[in-house]
Design a protein around this motif. Sequence first.
Motif, PDB file in Angstrom:
ATOM      1  N   LEU A  76       0.778  -0.894   0.059  1.00  0.00           N
ATOM      2  CA  LEU A  76       0.168  -0.200  -0.161  1.00  0.00           C
ATOM      3  C   LEU A  76       1.099   1.582   0.246  1.00  0.00           C
ATOM      4  N   LEU A  77       1.009   1.937  -1.506  1.00  0.00           N
ATOM      5  CA  LEU A  77       2.208   2.941  -1.068  1.00  0.00           C
ATOM      6  C   LEU A  77       0.960   4.606  -0.767  1.00  0.00           C
ATOM      7  N   ALA A  78      -0.152   4.587  -0.588  1.00  0.00           N
ATOM      8  CA  ALA A  78      -0.850   5.346  -0.639  1.00  0.00           C
ATOM      9  C   ALA A  78      -1.922   5.791  -0.286  1.00  0.00           C
ATOM     10  N   GLY A  79      -3.073   6.662   1.192  1.00  0.00           N
ATOM     11  CA  GLY A  79      -3.987   5.861   0.844  1.00  0.00           C
ATOM     12  C   GLY A  79      -4.501   4.891   2.143  1.00  0.00           C
ATOM     13  N   ASP A  80      -3.636   5.377   3.781  1.00  0.00           N
ATOM     14  CA  ASP A  80      -4.363   4.880   4.330  1.00  0.00           C
ATOM     15  C   ASP A  80      -5.576   4.764   5.032  1.00  0.00           C
ATOM     16  N   LEU A  81      -5.367   6.622   4.824  1.00  0.00           N
ATOM     17  CA  LEU A  81      -6.761   6.740   5.564  1.00  0.00           C
ATOM     18  C   LEU A  81      -7.902   7.292   5.210  1.00  0.00           C
ATOM     19  N   SER A  82      -8.051   6.795   3.731  1.00  0.00           N
ATOM     20  CA  SER A  82      -8.591   7.988   2.450  1.00  0.00           C
ATOM     21  C   SER A  82      -9.021   6.582   1.741  1.00  0.00           C
ATOM     22  N   ARG A  83     -10.180   6.793   0.788  1.00  0.00           N
ATOM     23  CA  ARG A  83     -10.654   5.826   0.109  1.00  0.00           C
ATOM     24  C   ARG A  83     -10.309   4.920  -1.130  1.00  0.00           C
ATOM     25  N   LEU A  84      -9.359   6.670  -1.345  1.00  0.00           N
ATOM     26  CA  LEU A  84      -8.791   6.875  -2.338  1.00  0.00           C
ATOM     27  C   LEU A  84      -7.214   5.602  -2.108  1.00  0.00           C
ATOM     28  N   LYS A  85      -6.699   5.038  -2.846  1.00  0.00           N
ATOM     29  CA  LYS A  85      -5.594   4.327  -2.594  1.00  0.00           C
ATOM     30  C   LYS A  85      -5.119   3.880  -3.982  1.00  0.00           C
ATOM     31  N   ARG A  86      -3.286   3.617  -3.639  1.00  0.00           N
ATOM     32  CA  ARG A  86      -2.556   3.841  -4.407  1.00  0.00           C
ATOM     33  C   ARG A  86      -1.761   2.279  -4.003  1.00  0.00           C
ATOM     34  N   VAL A  87      -1.553   1.197  -4.986  1.00  0.00           N
ATOM     35  CA  VAL A  87      -1.422  -0.542  -4.190  1.00  0.00           C
ATOM     36  C   VAL A  87      -0.378  -0.884  -5.795  1.00  0.00           C
ATOM     37  N   ARG A  88       1.140  -0.883  -5.063  1.00  0.00           N
ATOM     38  CA  ARG A  88       2.262  -1.704  -5.878  1.00  0.00           C
ATOM     39  C   ARG A  88       1.625  -2.757  -6.202  1.00  0.00           C
ATOM     40  N   VAL A  89       2.299  -3.641  -7.011  1.00  0.00           N
ATOM     41  CA  VAL A  89       1.684  -5.267  -7.586  1.00  0.00           C
ATOM     42  C   VAL A  89       3.149  -5.227  -8.253  1.00  0.00           C
ATOM     43  N   GLN A  90       3.767  -6.618  -7.833  1.00  0.00           N
ATOM     44  CA  GLN A  90       4.762  -7.247  -8.337  1.00  0.00           C
ATOM     45  C   GLN A  90       4.342  -8.475  -8.734  1.00  0.00           C
ATOM     46  N   GLY A  91       5.074  -9.932  -9.448  1.00  0.00           N
ATOM     47  CA  GLY A  91       5.271 -10.137 -10.167  1.00  0.00           C
ATOM     48  C   GLY A  91       3.717 -11.075 -11.466  1.00  0.00           C
ATOM     49  N   LEU A  92       3.251  -9.757 -11.892  1.00  0.00           N
ATOM     50  CA  LEU A  92       2.482 -10.373 -12.392  1.00  0.00           C
ATOM     51  C   LEU A  92       2.371  -8.949 -13.774  1.00  0.00           C
ATOM     52  N   THR A  93       2.426  -9.768 -14.729  1.00  0.00           N
ATOM     53  CA  THR A  93       1.972  -8.321 -16.269  1.00  0.00           C
ATOM     54  C   THR A  93       0.990  -7.461 -16.093  1.00  0.00           C
ATOM     55  N   ALA A  94       0.311  -6.073 -16.550  1.00  0.00           N
ATOM     56  CA  ALA A  94      -0.002  -5.037 -16.348  1.00  0.00           C
ATOM     57  C   ALA A  94      -1.094  -5.922 -17.144  1.00  0.00           C
ATOM     58  N   ASP A  95      -1.286  -6.714 -18.287  1.00  0.00           N
ATOM     59  CA  ASP A  95      -2.571  -7.836 -18.833  1.00  0.00           C
ATOM     60  C   ASP A  95      -2.729  -8.574 -17.733  1.00  0.00           C
ATOM     61  N   GLN A  96      -2.320  -9.089 -17.382  1.00  0.00           N
ATOM     62  CA  GLN A  96      -2.749 -10.062 -16.433  1.00  0.00           C
ATOM     63  C   GLN A  96      -3.158  -9.382 -15.485  1.00  0.00           C
ATOM     64  N   LEU A  97      -3.174  -8.453 -14.746  1.00  0.00           N
ATOM     65  CA  LEU A  97      -3.887  -7.549 -13.414  1.00  0.00           C
ATOM     66  C   LEU A  97      -5.351  -7.434 -14.125  1.00  0.00           C
ATOM     67  N   LYS A  98      -5.043  -7.442 -15.291  1.00  0.00           N
ATOM     68  CA  LYS A  98      -6.685  -5.931 -16.156  1.00  0.00           C
ATOM     69  C   LYS A  98      -7.421  -7.812 -15.992  1.00  0.00           C
ATOM     70  N   THR A  99      -7.339  -8.370 -16.274  1.00  0.00           N
ATOM     71  CA  THR A  99      -7.839  -9.745 -16.615  1.00  0.00           C
ATOM     72  C   THR A  99      -8.215 -10.313 -15.555  1.00  0.00           C
ATOM     73  N   ILE A 100      -7.819 -10.654 -14.664  1.00  0.00           N
ATOM     74  CA  ILE A 100      -7.377 -11.022 -13.142  1.00  0.00           C
ATOM     75  C   ILE A 100      -8.550 -10.227 -12.971  1.00  0.00           C
ATOM     76  N   LEU A 101      -8.308  -8.950 -12.698  1.00  0.00           N
ATOM     77  CA  LEU A 101      -9.553  -7.830 -11.609  1.00  0.00           C
ATOM     78  C   LEU A 101     -10.200  -7.381 -12.240  1.00  0.00           C
ATOM     79  N   LEU A 102     -10.477  -8.020 -13.584  1.00  0.00           N
ATOM     80  CA  LEU A 102     -11.546  -7.751 -14.513  1.00  0.00           C
ATOM     81  C   LEU A 102     -12.260  -8.223 -14.062  1.00  0.00           C
ATOM     82  N   VAL A 103     -12.463  -9.800 -14.183  1.00  0.00           N
ATOM     83  CA  VAL A 103     -12.877 -11.323 -14.693  1.00  0.00           C
ATOM     84  C   VAL A 103     -14.081 -11.019 -13.366  1.00  0.00           C
TER      85      VAL A 103
END
Length: 103
Positions: A76-103
């Motif tokens: 978790l990079l930003a947004g500890d106390l907010s609804r708006l958050k930024r998260v760093r994810v390692q180990g997957l491609t951008a296409d994998q992220l998109k496919t998995i999260l939008l299913v």
Amino acid sequence: MNNSLPAWISIDSDSADSFIIALHCQPGAKKTEVQGEHDGRLKLRLAAPPVEGKANEALIQWLSKKLEIRRTNIELLAGDLSRLKRVRVQGLTADQLKTILLV
């Protein structure tokens, strides 16, 4: 790599093998699920209350399980106390992220 990435996925300038996901989180839901996109962010409903970091912990745990990666690959990079958050994810491609999260 797919050039049509959604606005909520960006390449991490600090690391070649990681991406930043911009999230709009809504705590207190009945179950944790993706709710679509909202203002250029991926909208998530979280089945955790917004108290004492419980929603943040639920977010990281859910992402780890959904993406099938270790919790140590999610930060978790930003947004500890907010609804708006930024998260760093390692180990997957951008296409994998998109496919998995939008299913």
